[in-house]
Design a protein around this motif. Structure first.
Motif, PDB file in Angstrom:
ATOM      1  N   LYS A 127       0.838  -1.201   0.000  1.00  0.00           N
ATOM      2  CA  LYS A 127       0.000   0.000   0.000  1.00  0.00           C
ATOM      3  C   LYS A 127       0.869   1.246   0.000  1.00  0.00           C
ATOM      4  N   LYS A 128       1.928   1.214   0.813  1.00  0.00           N
ATOM      5  CA  LYS A 128       2.822   2.360   0.862  1.00  0.00           C
ATOM      6  C   LYS A 128       3.519   2.557  -0.481  1.00  0.00           C
ATOM      7  N   ALA A 129       3.930   1.472  -1.121  1.00  0.00           N
ATOM      8  CA  ALA A 129       4.615   1.538  -2.402  1.00  0.00           C
ATOM      9  C   ALA A 129       3.669   2.065  -3.480  1.00  0.00           C
ATOM     10  N   THR A 130       2.437   1.594  -3.481  1.00  0.00           N
ATOM     11  CA  THR A 130       1.473   2.062  -4.483  1.00  0.00           C
ATOM     12  C   THR A 130       1.112   3.512  -4.238  1.00  0.00           C
ATOM     13  N   LYS A 131       1.013   3.885  -2.918  1.00  0.00           N
ATOM     14  CA  LYS A 131       0.742   5.282  -2.611  1.00  0.00           C
ATOM     15  C   LYS A 131       1.877   6.158  -3.111  1.00  0.00           C
ATOM     16  N   ALA A 132       3.072   5.713  -2.895  1.00  0.00           N
ATOM     17  CA  ALA A 132       4.232   6.485  -3.332  1.00  0.00           C
ATOM     18  C   ALA A 132       4.248   6.587  -4.857  1.00  0.00           C
ATOM     19  N   LYS A 133       3.953   5.491  -5.518  1.00  0.00           N
ATOM     20  CA  LYS A 133       3.919   5.495  -6.972  1.00  0.00           C
ATOM     21  C   LYS A 133       2.832   6.428  -7.500  1.00  0.00           C
ATOM     22  N   THR A 134       1.652   6.340  -6.891  1.00  0.00           N
ATOM     23  CA  THR A 134       0.557   7.198  -7.353  1.00  0.00           C
ATOM     24  C   THR A 134       0.864   8.658  -7.067  1.00  0.00           C
ATOM     25  N   GLU A 135       1.476   8.905  -5.898  1.00  0.00           N
ATOM     26  CA  GLU A 135       1.839  10.287  -5.575  1.00  0.00           C
ATOM     27  C   GLU A 135       2.875  10.813  -6.563  1.00  0.00           C
ATOM     28  N   LYS A 136       3.857   9.973  -6.930  1.00  0.00           N
ATOM     29  CA  LYS A 136       4.856  10.374  -7.911  1.00  0.00           C
ATOM     30  C   LYS A 136       4.191  10.648  -9.257  1.00  0.00           C
ATOM     31  N   ALA A 137       3.276   9.757  -9.664  1.00  0.00           N
ATOM     32  CA  ALA A 137       2.597   9.912 -10.943  1.00  0.00           C
ATOM     33  C   ALA A 137       1.775  11.203 -10.949  1.00  0.00           C
ATOM     34  N   VAL A 138       1.088  11.462  -9.825  1.00  0.00           N
ATOM     35  CA  VAL A 138       0.285  12.687  -9.729  1.00  0.00           C
ATOM     36  C   VAL A 138       1.186  13.911  -9.801  1.00  0.00           C
TER      37      VAL A 138
END
Length: 169
Positions: free
Chosen positions: A24-35
């Motif tokens: 979840k943390k990794a996906t959050k980080a990825k989504t935050e980076k993408a955003v």
């Protein structure tokens, strides 16, 4: 054994829970980076669009300035041509007026000369004209026949004109 089994189960569950949190943390980080990347790209696009608009307005302003300058130059040229045309027209009218004055003077002079010549001719002819009248020498068709100073014979017709008679008759 039971305890061991329970411990294994707890360990298995705990690792799976922690693993999900990591995911979840990794996906959050990825989504935050993408955003963030999308936001940055959007901002860059906005900046580029703003720059393009500024460049386009600058180009349009430059073109407008150039057009104004060329229009000013053209109007100045047209004004110069108009003033030159007016000046040449004035000069030509002045020349024409001078020529007409010269022609008038020349015609006056020639008219005066012609009248002087005519007066002198009239005076000469009146002085040299013979003062003797024609002589009546006979009758022709009921009219008096006159003989001129050079021997020509004529009579006066009904219109008052001289009609000469040939020597054959």
């Amino acid at each position: 054994m039971r305890k061991l089994f329970v411990l294994c189960l707890i360990l298995a569950f705990s690792t799976s829970i922690f693993a999900q949190e990591k995911d979840k943390k990794a996906t959050k980080a990825k989504t935050e980076k993408a955003v963030k990347e999308k936001k940055e790209k959007a901002e860059k696009k906005k900046e580029k669009a703003a720059e393009k608009k500024e460049k386009a307005t600058e180009k349009a302003e430059k073109k407008a300035d150039k057009m104004k300058e060329s229009a000013k130059k053209e109007t100045e040229k047209a004004e110069k041509k108009a003033t030159k045309a007016k000046e040449t027209a004035k000069k030509e009218t002045e020349k024409a007026e001078k020529k007409t004055e010269k022609v008038k003077e020349a015609t006056k002079k020639t008219a005066e000369k012609a009248t002087k010549k005519a007066e002198s001719k009239v005076r000469e002819t009146t002085e040299k004209a013979p003062k003797t009248a024609d002589k009546v020498t006979g009758m022709y068709n009921g009219k008096k026949v006159y003989t001129g100073p050079r021997g020509g014979r004529y009579y006066i017709n009904s219109n008052g004109n001289k009609t000469y008679i040939s020597d054959d008759k």
